[in-house]
Enzyme design. Structure first.
Site, PDB file in Angstrom:
ATOM      1  N   HIS A   1       1.049  -1.001  -0.030  1.00 15.09           N
ATOM      2  CA  HIS A   1       0.029   0.011   0.052  1.00 15.09           C
ATOM      3  C   HIS A   1       0.836   1.134   0.033  1.00 15.09           C
ATOM      4  CE1 HIS A   1      -3.478   2.508   0.758  1.00 15.09           C
ATOM      5  NE2 HIS A   1      -2.818   3.110   1.831  1.00 15.09           N
TER       6      HIS A   1
ATOM      7  N   GLN B   1       3.792   1.731  -1.290  1.00 19.67           N
ATOM      8  CA  GLN B   1       4.514   1.840  -2.335  1.00 19.67           C
ATOM      9  C   GLN B   1       3.425   2.321  -3.635  1.00 19.67           C
ATOM     10  OE1 GLN B   1       7.767   1.544  -3.188  1.00 19.67           O
ATOM     11  NE2 GLN B   1       7.902   1.249  -0.902  1.00 19.67           N
TER      12      GLN B   1
ATOM     13  N   HIS C   1       1.033   4.145  -2.688  1.00 17.52           N
ATOM     14  CA  HIS C   1       0.941   5.541  -2.384  1.00 17.52           C
ATOM     15  C   HIS C   1       1.797   6.583  -3.324  1.00 17.52           C
ATOM     16  CE1 HIS C   1      -2.617   6.875   0.038  1.00 17.52           C
ATOM     17  NE2 HIS C   1      -2.359   5.672   0.714  1.00 17.52           N
TER      18      HIS C   1
END
Length: 106
Positions: free
Chosen positions: A78, A80, A82
């Site tokens: 998650h 990465q 973002h």
């Protein structure tokens, strides 16, 4: 990197990436409203947040390069995601601000 360090690093990555995306969106909104001074301030703030996010990512990469692999969790993935989304938003914000500026000047 122990679990606590990894969690802190991942959360910093998410926070800074989220800040970058928010600032990029605010920069686009300001440009749309022809407030190019604010648009540029927000764009720069987004870039600074990306630098901070990259520092967190670099910490994880450095740890892994030193033989201390990062446990791949949904939260890590998650974070990465973002970061990559925020990079795209920042790139697009710069282009959109330039376009609004061009339209305004014609």
């Amino acid at each position: 990197m122990d679990n606590q360090e990894q969690l802190e690093t991942v959360m910093n990555l998410i926070i800074h990436s989220g800040n970058a995306k928010s600032d990029a969106m605010e920069a686009i909104k300001a440009a749309k409203e022809t407030n190019f001074t604010l648009a540029e301030q927000k764009r720069k703030s987004a870039e600074e947040a990306l630098v901070n996010a990259h520092h967190s990512q670099t910490n994880m990469l450095t740890s892994e390069a030193q033989g201390k692999p990062t446990e791949i969790t949904l939260l890590t993935v998650h974070s990465q995601d973002h970061l990559m989304t925020s990079i795209a938003f920042c790139d697009l914000a710069k282009e959109i601000i330039d376009l609004y500026g061009f339209v305004q000047s014609t």
